[in-house]
Design a protein around this motif. Structure first.
Motif, PDB file in Angstrom:
ATOM      1  N   TRP A 139       0.927  -1.176  -0.119  1.00  0.00           N
ATOM      2  CA  TRP A 139       0.125  -0.132  -0.060  1.00  0.00           C
ATOM      3  C   TRP A 139       0.935   1.068   0.058  1.00  0.00           C
ATOM      4  N   HIS A 140       2.219   1.140   0.419  1.00  0.00           N
ATOM      5  CA  HIS A 140       2.870   2.476   0.345  1.00  0.00           C
ATOM      6  C   HIS A 140       3.129   3.203  -0.729  1.00  0.00           C
ATOM      7  N   SER A 141       3.171   2.694  -1.936  1.00  0.00           N
ATOM      8  CA  SER A 141       3.624   3.451  -3.110  1.00  0.00           C
ATOM      9  C   SER A 141       2.481   3.923  -3.583  1.00  0.00           C
ATOM     10  N   VAL A 142       1.144   3.518  -3.396  1.00  0.00           N
ATOM     11  CA  VAL A 142      -0.257   3.757  -3.794  1.00  0.00           C
ATOM     12  C   VAL A 142      -0.446   5.385  -2.873  1.00  0.00           C
ATOM     13  N   ILE A 143      -0.342   5.126  -1.687  1.00  0.00           N
ATOM     14  CA  ILE A 143      -0.480   6.450  -1.065  1.00  0.00           C
ATOM     15  C   ILE A 143       0.490   7.658  -1.325  1.00  0.00           C
ATOM     16  N   ARG A 144       1.978   7.064  -1.518  1.00  0.00           N
ATOM     17  CA  ARG A 144       2.838   8.125  -1.934  1.00  0.00           C
ATOM     18  C   ARG A 144       2.627   8.648  -3.225  1.00  0.00           C
ATOM     19  N   ASP A 145       2.080   7.953  -4.130  1.00  0.00           N
ATOM     20  CA  ASP A 145       1.454   8.391  -5.511  1.00  0.00           C
ATOM     21  C   ASP A 145       0.441   9.585  -5.272  1.00  0.00           C
ATOM     22  N   GLU A 146      -0.440   9.496  -4.533  1.00  0.00           N
ATOM     23  CA  GLU A 146      -1.613  10.313  -4.092  1.00  0.00           C
ATOM     24  C   GLU A 146      -1.018  11.598  -3.460  1.00  0.00           C
ATOM     25  N   LEU A 147       0.180  11.170  -2.600  1.00  0.00           N
ATOM     26  CA  LEU A 147       0.692  12.392  -1.922  1.00  0.00           C
ATOM     27  C   LEU A 147       1.530  13.457  -2.850  1.00  0.00           C
ATOM     28  N   MET A 149       7.757   8.947   7.700  1.00  0.00           N
ATOM     29  CA  MET A 149       6.539   9.906   7.376  1.00  0.00           C
ATOM     30  C   MET A 149       5.186   9.012   7.149  1.00  0.00           C
ATOM     31  N   ASP A 150       5.416   7.735   6.863  1.00  0.00           N
ATOM     32  CA  ASP A 150       4.294   6.716   6.716  1.00  0.00           C
ATOM     33  C   ASP A 150       3.536   6.795   8.092  1.00  0.00           C
ATOM     34  N   TYR A 151       3.944   6.976   9.260  1.00  0.00           N
ATOM     35  CA  TYR A 151       3.405   6.995  10.395  1.00  0.00           C
ATOM     36  C   TYR A 151       2.540   8.514  10.486  1.00  0.00           C
ATOM     37  N   VAL A 152       3.438   9.418   9.863  1.00  0.00           N
ATOM     38  CA  VAL A 152       2.645  10.891  10.057  1.00  0.00           C
ATOM     39  C   VAL A 152       1.442  10.885   9.147  1.00  0.00           C
ATOM     40  N   LEU A 153       1.435  10.350   8.096  1.00  0.00           N
ATOM     41  CA  LEU A 153       0.514  10.104   7.214  1.00  0.00           C
ATOM     42  C   LEU A 153      -0.783   9.276   7.801  1.00  0.00           C
ATOM     43  N   PHE A 154      -0.362   8.402   8.566  1.00  0.00           N
ATOM     44  CA  PHE A 154      -1.345   7.403   9.107  1.00  0.00           C
ATOM     45  C   PHE A 154      -2.087   8.316  10.060  1.00  0.00           C
ATOM     46  N   ASN A 155      -1.611   9.401  10.663  1.00  0.00           N
ATOM     47  CA  ASN A 155      -2.099  10.174  12.016  1.00  0.00           C
ATOM     48  C   ASN A 155      -2.965  11.472  11.168  1.00  0.00           C
ATOM     49  N   ASP A 156      -2.795  11.352   9.991  1.00  0.00           N
ATOM     50  CA  ASP A 156      -3.394  12.431   9.402  1.00  0.00           C
ATOM     51  C   ASP A 156      -4.866  11.924   8.905  1.00  0.00           C
ATOM     52  N   PHE A 157      -6.064  12.640   9.324  1.00  0.00           N
ATOM     53  CA  PHE A 157      -7.525  12.099   8.915  1.00  0.00           C
ATOM     54  C   PHE A 157      -7.499  11.781   7.705  1.00  0.00           C
ATOM     55  N   GLU A 158      -7.307  12.674   6.558  1.00  0.00           N
ATOM     56  CA  GLU A 158      -7.745  12.222   5.249  1.00  0.00           C
ATOM     57  C   GLU A 158      -6.860  10.981   4.645  1.00  0.00           C
ATOM     58  N   PHE A 159      -5.592  11.141   5.022  1.00  0.00           N
ATOM     59  CA  PHE A 159      -4.473  10.095   4.748  1.00  0.00           C
ATOM     60  C   PHE A 159      -4.778   8.583   5.019  1.00  0.00           C
ATOM     61  N   SER A 160      -5.024   8.535   6.557  1.00  0.00           N
ATOM     62  CA  SER A 160      -5.445   7.515   7.341  1.00  0.00           C
ATOM     63  C   SER A 160      -6.668   6.981   6.718  1.00  0.00           C
ATOM     64  N   LYS A 161      -7.598   7.634   6.279  1.00  0.00           N
ATOM     65  CA  LYS A 161      -8.855   7.036   5.379  1.00  0.00           C
ATOM     66  C   LYS A 161      -8.512   6.440   4.284  1.00  0.00           C
ATOM     67  N   LYS A 162      -7.406   7.112   3.625  1.00  0.00           N
ATOM     68  CA  LYS A 162      -7.031   6.516   2.053  1.00  0.00           C
ATOM     69  C   LYS A 162      -6.105   5.230   2.509  1.00  0.00           C
ATOM     70  N   ILE A 163      -5.692   5.249   3.534  1.00  0.00           N
ATOM     71  CA  ILE A 163      -4.777   3.874   3.707  1.00  0.00           C
ATOM     72  C   ILE A 163      -5.555   2.670   4.055  1.00  0.00           C
ATOM     73  N   TYR A 164      -6.611   2.971   5.039  1.00  0.00           N
ATOM     74  CA  TYR A 164      -7.580   1.748   5.453  1.00  0.00           C
ATOM     75  C   TYR A 164      -8.337   1.461   3.972  1.00  0.00           C
ATOM     76  N   THR A 165      -8.649   2.432   3.078  1.00  0.00           N
ATOM     77  CA  THR A 165      -9.392   1.903   2.139  1.00  0.00           C
ATOM     78  C   THR A 165      -8.790   1.237   1.218  1.00  0.00           C
ATOM     79  N   GLU A 166      -7.405   1.525   0.891  1.00  0.00           N
ATOM     80  CA  GLU A 166      -6.667   0.976  -0.129  1.00  0.00           C
ATOM     81  C   GLU A 166      -6.038  -0.529   0.464  1.00  0.00           C
TER      82      GLU A 166
END
Length: 460
Positions: free
Chosen positions: A119-127, A157-174
């Motif tokens: 899931w890491h690369s997908v979230i980073r592409d969106e970032l 930074m993955d942990y930082v993104l995980f604690n962001d409301f919008e990105f955590s939602k994207k991580i769960y969904t992905e």
């Protein structure tokens, strides 16, 4: 059954008529009944409501090829970049597991397929390039080394993104989408598969999977209470947890303690938006997991129970990221000794060296073979054999356990009936100082033989 004389075809939900061309003896009509295709040769070209059949031949659709696997394990990684090296490691894991549990091996045969979720690369592409844009250049001699800066950007930074409301939602969904997609693709490849599905997670991936399993929609497939296809009675450590929880809630209601004024109940910010899983989870394996500290800080009144049959939390005693979950499940676990997974050995039987985590092959037999002849997961993985017949505990059982001579008669009297959730391993290899294991402890789980052996023997 009705037929259509005008066009020579009729159908309902189970039977379907289909006319194709003409033959010398009349029309050729194909009828599909369930999975069977019938070729009807009509006496005349005129179709009546009840066909007068001259001959019926049944053409069976070929059954799907047998599936070579009994278990599917979906692997969810933690923080950091997981590119080709990650997928290569999963291939090595599959080969090593297959070799350990091959037909005729001393471990017994287990047919398991591990599939990676990335899931890491997908979230980073969106970032996009946000992190690169704000990262200071490493041009000065005293600047932070580029390699260290890159490691921080790729991992922390993955942990930082995980604690962001919008990105955590994207991580769960992905992660949920990939779990479902990989499962469905596996069924397409092996349509005859009717085995069990487990999750094997690491680091940040453990809390991602835990949140997914504890926030499933009420109408999701994995919410089904029918676990008979997975485990026999007594084969689930989570079932024992549910029994204890029910008793606790009952006592709280009697004492009017439904609301604890000293605690604010945590509600997950995405609790109403989690996507459903399309499969039920058998075993939930967590390694190097921060669930204990993260959920401890969430201050749940009642630690949420994941939707799985079993939960096994494996931690390296030198891993600074790994925490226990048993004290969050019940305070009584703090009195229990630490259990170290036995070392896996091949070849001739060898006696242990006397260390608290060493064992002989005979210890493995005691661990996974119940002396009473039963083969339930309770006795083989979680039961009294862990403490009574295995030397891999760092202290003797509490005095009250030593006084109980008949484990069968006291099984229902003790909380959790000797089930365990936390399992420890020690770092491998030779280390020059007490700090050197810290460098590898967090990544030592994937190909560790004792971890793979434990996983294999927990799959029934």
């Amino acid at each position: 059954m009705e037929t259509n004389g005008g066009n020579g075809s009729a159908n309902n939900s189970f039977i379907d008529f289909k006319k194709e061309g003409n033959t010398m003896n009349g029309e050729k009509v194909f009828v599909t009944i369930g999975q069977h295709k019938l070729d009807l040769k009509m006496k005349s070209a005129k179709t009546t409501n009840i066909p007068d059949l001259e001959d019926i031949s049944i053409e069976h659709q070929p059954p799907p090829p047998p599936c070579p696997y009994d278990h599917l394990i979906l692997v969810v990684h933690g923080i950091g970049k997981h590119d080709s090296g990650y997928f290569g490691m999963i291939e090595k894991l599959n080969k090593k597991f297959d070799k350990m549990f091959a037909y005729g091996s001393s471990c017994g045969m287990k047919r398991v397929k591990f599939i990676a979720i990335e899931w890491h690369s997908v979230i980073r592409d969106e970032l996009g390039t946000v992190i690169q844009d704000v990262t200071p250049p490493s041009t000065h001699a005293k600047s932070l080394p580029k390699a260290i800066r890159a490691a921080i950007d790729d991992s922390f930074m993955d942990y930082v993104l995980f604690n962001d409301f919008e990105f955590s939602k994207k991580i769960y969904t992905e992660v949920t989408d990939q779990l479902n997609n990989q499962y469905m693709e596996f069924l397409k490849t092996y349509p005859a598969f009717d085995g069990k599905v487990s999750l094997y997670s690491h680091s940040l991936g453990t809390i991602i999977c835990y949140d997914i399993l504890t926030n499933q929609p009420t109408d999701a497939l994995c919410q089904s209470d029918d676990q008979r296809q997975f485990a026999k009675d007594g084969d689930s450590n989570i079932a024992s947890w549910k029994k204890v929880r029910a008793s606790q809630l009952h006592q709280e209601r009697l004492q009017h303690l439904d609301v604890n004024p000293t605690k604010r109940e945590f509600k997950h910010p995405h609790s109403s938006t989690f996507s459903p899983l399309v499969f039920q989870t058998y075993n939930f394996f967590t390694t190097g997991s921060p669930i204990g500290i993260i959920c401890g800080l969430r201050r749940y009144n009642h630690f949420p129970i994941p939707l799985a049959v079993n939960w096994f939390n494996i931690y390296n005693i030198c891993d600074p990221v790994a925490y226990l979950i048993e004290p969050l499940i019940d305070k009584s676990f703090k009195q229990n000794p630490t259990y170290f997974l036995p070392k896996f050995r091949t070849g001739s039987k060898k006696k242990g060296s006397g260390n608290d985590d060493s064992s002989s092959d005979e210890d493995f037999d005691n661990l996974f073979i119940n002396k009473r002849g039963s083969s339930t997961l309770t006795d083989e993985v979680n039961g009294s054999n862990y403490n009574s017949h295995n030397s891999n505990v760092d202290q003797k059982p509490p005095p009250q356990q030593q006084q109980q001579q008949n484990p069968d008669s006291s099984k229902d009297e003790k909380p959790f009936s000797n089930y365990r959730f936390d399992y420890a391993i020690k770092p491998t290899g030779i280390h020059i100082s007490e700090y050197s294991p810290l460098l590898t402890a967090h990544s030592d789980y994937w190909l560790a033989s004792n971890v793979l052996y434990f996983i294999g023997n927990s799959l029934k």
